[in-house]
Write an enzyme that holds these catalytic residues in place. Structure first.
Site, mmCIF file in Angstrom:
data_model
loop_
_atom_site.group_PDB
_atom_site.id
_atom_site.type_symbol
_atom_site.label_atom_id
_atom_site.label_comp_id
_atom_site.label_asym_id
_atom_site.label_seq_id
_atom_site.Cartn_x
_atom_site.Cartn_y
_atom_site.Cartn_z
ATOM 1 C CE LYS A 228 -4.012 2.320 1.502
ATOM 2 N NZ LYS A 228 -5.193 2.362 2.327
ATOM 3 C CG HIS A 266 -14.426 -3.030 4.503
ATOM 4 N ND1 HIS A 266 -15.070 -2.368 3.482
ATOM 5 C CD2 HIS A 266 -13.104 -2.968 4.201
ATOM 6 C CE1 HIS A 266 -14.181 -1.923 2.613
ATOM 7 N NE2 HIS A 266 -12.974 -2.269 3.023
#
Lengths: 366, 366
Positions: A228, A266
């Site tokens: 990321k 999620h």
């Protein structure tokens, strides 16, 4: 102890990953210039407060930091403008000034909320992340913070980078199995978009990860954060490259919205979404193994790969149309081309997406 | 037509000042990359909507822009989180996406509010300022946007730079005399902190300015914006230099809070505050003429230089203690050293400030 740097010019910051960091927090805070004169506000939630808040408070107080704490109800509903108003009142009451910092002790909800308080209080003060979930490895990189609007998730927010991230692996030991798996979903996503060998490693080490083996977990978080960080460093403001991080999220967000936040975590929703994206990839010519490997690694991590039967396809499609990833009316999707590689596709046919969503109900849960 | 650039690296933007710009808005919008595909949201207030909204809407629509408009009640109370929620709902309803822009048509309140909507909607979309007051020349430079909290003004906000500022002098022609003077207060402040000759010019041209002479007004706004742009370019995030822009604001904000927003206009409150700062400057050795000239130029612009008798000094002092310009418990003030020059003083004695606030009640209004 592992360390990596999110490279963002003068907003670069370090992530520390290791066991027992909470009890050494003050030395990291001092090293990274958090003020001992101006009060800090620790924001945490009702799940975490009982387990970890005292440890952090007394560690910081012992080193001469002035701290105040506030506990918000656990769960997505705390990410509201009303809660922002409450927390700003608390910050004013405790005398937080421009040199103060907000400390987020908790998972993604606490990080997003506390981060937006830090981003907007006095137009931006310092922010420290102390994540306590696996999922939060994702939100701890990149500075995306936000609260929800009654009509849309994460629609009111900012980009606000923390001064440092302190990831204490010990805080993960109390996570329930379902949340462990949901957290691994974003870890695996980072492999799927960027690093084929890491996907293979995740599959081989799925059992260790689910058993919260500290060594495996430390490595997985390090790798997940690194991918990321690499993406975000090249594209802080989500103009282009950063959008690849949304693999599985267009469908995933729609599922969360339609299921009602809570039925699907999620990580579970984007797991199903990533299977859908892999199927969409096949329409663009990706080999079938991209789909089979994607599905297999997610299933081994204990994640759902099939859409619950009762969720209405029309509603899912409608929710997707409101998704903020559609610029200028065009439908945009992240689709895999191989394991470890994705592409942005614009002008994706809505009919294809609908067919895939329908097919997701027929997937065999492994 | 005058033009200047606020230099902020890749966030630099132009300010256009001239007559009739509202009717040429579309060419400026196109020149600066505002999308004709994604909808724009014009935010204005109930004072401005009747006079100028249709002009702007039809000018933009005629050039192929998709616009929606929303009118908020005039006045400070619209700068609230509740209004942010309402405006975000409107933005969602109108389908604003990442490439959309928010257009602020109005004075400082509209600019601050609309700017914070633009800063936080989808974590930041484009923003265009179309100021309709003299005072707004100040808020149109520097990207400070915010809403109020019930306990503190401007405490929830961001730094968010516009794409361009379009200053149509014709929109100023309907301003009531009291607002003209209040707007000139910030213009004069920019002279007082930076440019002695401009202060002299303001004094000589005070009558023309109050009569809204277009040539004089255009020059004054150009100079005021230029000073602010010079300061902001050197210090975007208000770490140090930018604080000099707060001349008169520490006392001024306290007066506004204690008088109740409305009795004193912002420009009036800081006018009194600047007289107070000049008196404080004398304690640090500035010549008396700094005080006499400050007072004279403000009075010629039609501004109050005396504190209303009924305002309670204790309450004013208390309000100042909550002001966000006190970092780490230290009291900080901007004080003039000469006309066109100021210094930051920390460790200002609270007793001195109290004495000066008391003396401000004895000033002779010229």
């Amino acid at each position: 102890m592992r360390e990596l740097t999110v490279e963002l010019g003068d907003r670069s910051y370090p992530i520390y990953i290791g066991e027992g960091l909470l009890k050494e927090a003050s030395s990291y805070f001092i090293k990274h210039g958090i003020s001992q004169k101006s009060p800090l506000l620790i924001i945490t939630d009702s799940n975490i407060a009982d387990i970890h808040l005292k440890t952090l408070e007394s560690e910081l107080a012992g080193a001469g930091f002035k701290t105040a704490s506030v506990v918000v109800p656990a769960g997505e509903s705390s990410k509201s403008l009303a809660m922002l108003e409450t927390l700003v009142a608390k910050a004013l009451e405790e005398g937080l000034d421009r040199k103060s910092a907000i400390v987020a002790l908790g998972g993604g909800v606490v990080g997003d909320l506390a981060g937006f308080v830090a981003a907007s209080y006095m137009r931006g003060i310092k922010f420290v992340q102390v994540p306590t979930t696996i999922l939060a490895h994702d939100s701890s990189v990149g500075g995306k913070v936000a609260v929800n609007h009654p009509f849309a998730k994460n629609i009111i927010g900012a980009f606000h980078q923390p001064e440092l991230v302190l990831y204490d692996l010990n805080t993960l030991q109390t996570l329930p199995p379902r949340e462990v798996s949901a957290g691994l979903s974003e870890v695996i996503k980072h492999g799927l978009i960027w690093d084929e060998s890491f996907v293979a490693w995740c599959e081989e080490n799925a059992e260790k990860l689910r058993a919260l083996d500290a060594e495996a977990l430390g490595y997985a978080l390090y790798k997940g954060c690194s991918v990321k960080a690499a993406v975000v460093s090249k594209d802080e403001r989500e103009n282009d490259l950063r959008a690849i991080l949304n693999l599985g999220h267009t469908i995933g967000h729609a599922l969360e919205a339609v299921a009602g936040y809570g039925e699907l975590l999620h990580g579970e929703a984007i797991s199903i979404g990533m299977v859908g994206s892999a199927k969409l990839g096949m329409r663009y010519g990706a080999p079938e193994e991209v789909y089979t490997i994607t599905k297999r690694v997610l299933a081994k991590a204990g994640l759902p790969v099939r859409l619950p039967e009762h969720l209405d396809v029309d509603k899912i499609m409608e929710a997707m149309m409101h998704d903020k990833k559609f610029a200028e009316g065009t439908m945009v999707f992240v689709v895999p081309t191989a394991i470890g590689s994705v592409e942005m596709k614009s002008d994706v046919r809505i009919q294809w997406v609908r067919e895939i969503v329908e097919q997701l109900k027929q997937e065999v849960q492994q």
